[in-house]
Design an enzyme around this catalytic site. Structure first.
Site, PDB file in Angstrom:
ATOM      1  CG  ASP A   1      -2.066   0.984   1.099  1.00  0.00           C
ATOM      2  OD1 ASP A   1      -3.214   0.546   0.981  1.00  0.00           O
ATOM      3  OD2 ASP A   1      -1.801   2.208   1.094  1.00  0.00           O
TER       4      ASP A   1
ATOM      5  CG  ASN B   1     -12.422  -0.337   3.771  1.00  0.00           C
ATOM      6  OD1 ASN B   1     -12.825  -0.731   4.863  1.00  0.00           O
ATOM      7  ND2 ASN B   1     -11.221   0.205   3.601  1.00  0.00           N
TER       8      ASN B   1
ATOM      9  N   GLY C   1     -15.799   3.185   3.652  1.00  0.00           N
ATOM     10  CA  GLY C   1     -14.399   3.603   3.649  1.00  0.00           C
ATOM     11  C   GLY C   1     -13.635   3.258   2.390  1.00  0.00           C
ATOM     12  CD  GLN C   2     -14.634   0.017  -2.817  1.00  0.00           C
ATOM     13  OE1 GLN C   2     -15.823  -0.199  -2.528  1.00  0.00           O
ATOM     14  NE2 GLN C   2     -14.032  -0.568  -3.830  1.00  0.00           N
TER      15      GLN C   2
ATOM     16  CG  HIS D   1      -8.539  -2.900  -2.498  1.00  0.00           C
ATOM     17  ND1 HIS D   1      -9.422  -2.116  -3.228  1.00  0.00           N
ATOM     18  CD2 HIS D   1      -8.347  -2.241  -1.319  1.00  0.00           C
ATOM     19  CE1 HIS D   1      -9.731  -1.032  -2.537  1.00  0.00           C
ATOM     20  NE2 HIS D   1      -9.107  -1.091  -1.376  1.00  0.00           N
TER      21      HIS D   1
ATOM     22  CG  HIS E   1      -7.097  -2.719   3.035  1.00  0.00           C
ATOM     23  ND1 HIS E   1      -6.325  -1.593   2.868  1.00  0.00           N
ATOM     24  CD2 HIS E   1      -8.297  -2.436   2.465  1.00  0.00           C
ATOM     25  CE1 HIS E   1      -7.011  -0.655   2.231  1.00  0.00           C
ATOM     26  NE2 HIS E   1      -8.224  -1.148   1.972  1.00  0.00           N
TER      27      HIS E   1
HETATM   28  P1  5GP Z   1      -9.753   1.621   0.190  1.00  0.00           P
HETATM   29  O1  5GP Z   1      -9.827   2.963   0.856  1.00  0.00           O
HETATM   30  O2  5GP Z   1     -10.402   1.650  -1.174  1.00  0.00           O
HETATM   31  O3  5GP Z   1     -10.250   0.495   1.035  1.00  0.00           O
HETATM   32  O4  5GP Z   1      -8.216   1.320  -0.016  1.00  0.00           O
HETATM   33  C1  5GP Z   1      -7.479   1.861  -1.051  1.00  0.00           C
HETATM   34  C2  5GP Z   1      -6.028   1.752  -0.673  1.00  0.00           C
HETATM   35  O5  5GP Z   1      -5.244   1.921  -1.840  1.00  0.00           O
HETATM   36  C3  5GP Z   1      -5.561   2.804   0.336  1.00  0.00           C
HETATM   37  O6  5GP Z   1      -5.019   2.148   1.470  1.00  0.00           O
HETATM   38  C4  5GP Z   1      -4.522   3.609  -0.433  1.00  0.00           C
HETATM   39  O7  5GP Z   1      -3.433   3.995   0.382  1.00  0.00           O
HETATM   40  C5  5GP Z   1      -4.098   2.648  -1.524  1.00  0.00           C
HETATM   41  N1  5GP Z   1      -3.698   3.274  -2.765  1.00  0.00           N
HETATM   42  C6  5GP Z   1      -4.370   4.244  -3.450  1.00  0.00           C
HETATM   43  N2  5GP Z   1      -3.725   4.550  -4.576  1.00  0.00           N
HETATM   44  C7  5GP Z   1      -2.619   3.769  -4.617  1.00  0.00           C
HETATM   45  C8  5GP Z   1      -1.545   3.637  -5.557  1.00  0.00           C
HETATM   46  O8  5GP Z   1      -1.483   4.316  -6.587  1.00  0.00           O
HETATM   47  N3  5GP Z   1      -0.586   2.728  -5.261  1.00  0.00           N
HETATM   48  C9  5GP Z   1      -0.625   1.958  -4.120  1.00  0.00           C
HETATM   49  N4  5GP Z   1       0.376   1.090  -3.944  1.00  0.00           N
HETATM   50  N5  5GP Z   1      -1.631   2.066  -3.226  1.00  0.00           N
HETATM   51  C10 5GP Z   1      -2.601   2.951  -3.472  1.00  0.00           C
END
Ligand code: 5GP
Ligand code: ZN
Length: 117
Positions: free
Chosen positions: A33, A90, A96-97, A103, A105
């Site tokens: 991440d 999420n 929280g997505q 994906h 986490h």
């Molecule tokens: P969500 O909030 O959708 O559950 O999680 C998205 C995750 O993707 C977040 O933890 C954020 O830090 C990560 N993320 C967003 N953009 C990028 C990216 O361009 N590269 C990487 N490696 N992680 C990303």
């Protein structure tokens, strides 16, 4: 432009955007991440663009089974199962997505509280 064309995780899976890849096979990629919330924070991403878990269809059944299997394998290979780890999916803005491509986490290396924030 369709959702997959404009999707950061599709771009990472297609190697059109750089990421630190820790696992890859024909169906999945796992990356570090970019904004880690724990000493270990890995995202396990199906290469198929699915926006939210509510968009999973019956045809995705095998993919979704393997999705969790890959997360477990990545965790086991790193020895995370000894101390334990947290898996989070999420769903939707209210859940929280922030990236509209499903994906898992995989978080480890610190203590986690419950309920989550
Ligand atoms: P969500 O909030 O959708 O559950 O999680 C998205 C995750 O993707 C977040 O933890 C954020 O830090 C990560 N993320 C967003 N953009 C990028 C990216 O361009 N590269 C990487 N490696 N992680 C990303
Ligand atoms: Zn995507």
């Amino acid at each position: 432009m369709d959702a997959a064309q404009d999707c950061i995780f599709c771009k990472i899976a297609a190697k059109r955007t750089q990421a630190s890849i820790v696992y890859e096979d024909d169906l999945f990629v796992a990356i570090e991440d970019a904004s880690p919330q724990a000493p270990v924070h890995i995202l396990v991403i199906p290469k198929k663009h699915i926006s939210e878990i509510k968009d999973i269809t019956s045809g995705d059944e095998e993919l979704i089974k393997k999705w969790f299997w890959v997360a477990v394998q990545v965790a086991s290979e790193r020895g995370l199962d000894k101390a334990g780890y947290r898996t989070v999916v999420n769903n939707g803005a209210g859940g929280g997505q922030t990236v509209g491509h499903i994906h898992i986490h995989l978080l480890s290396g610190r203590k986690f509280s419950w309920p989550p924030g």
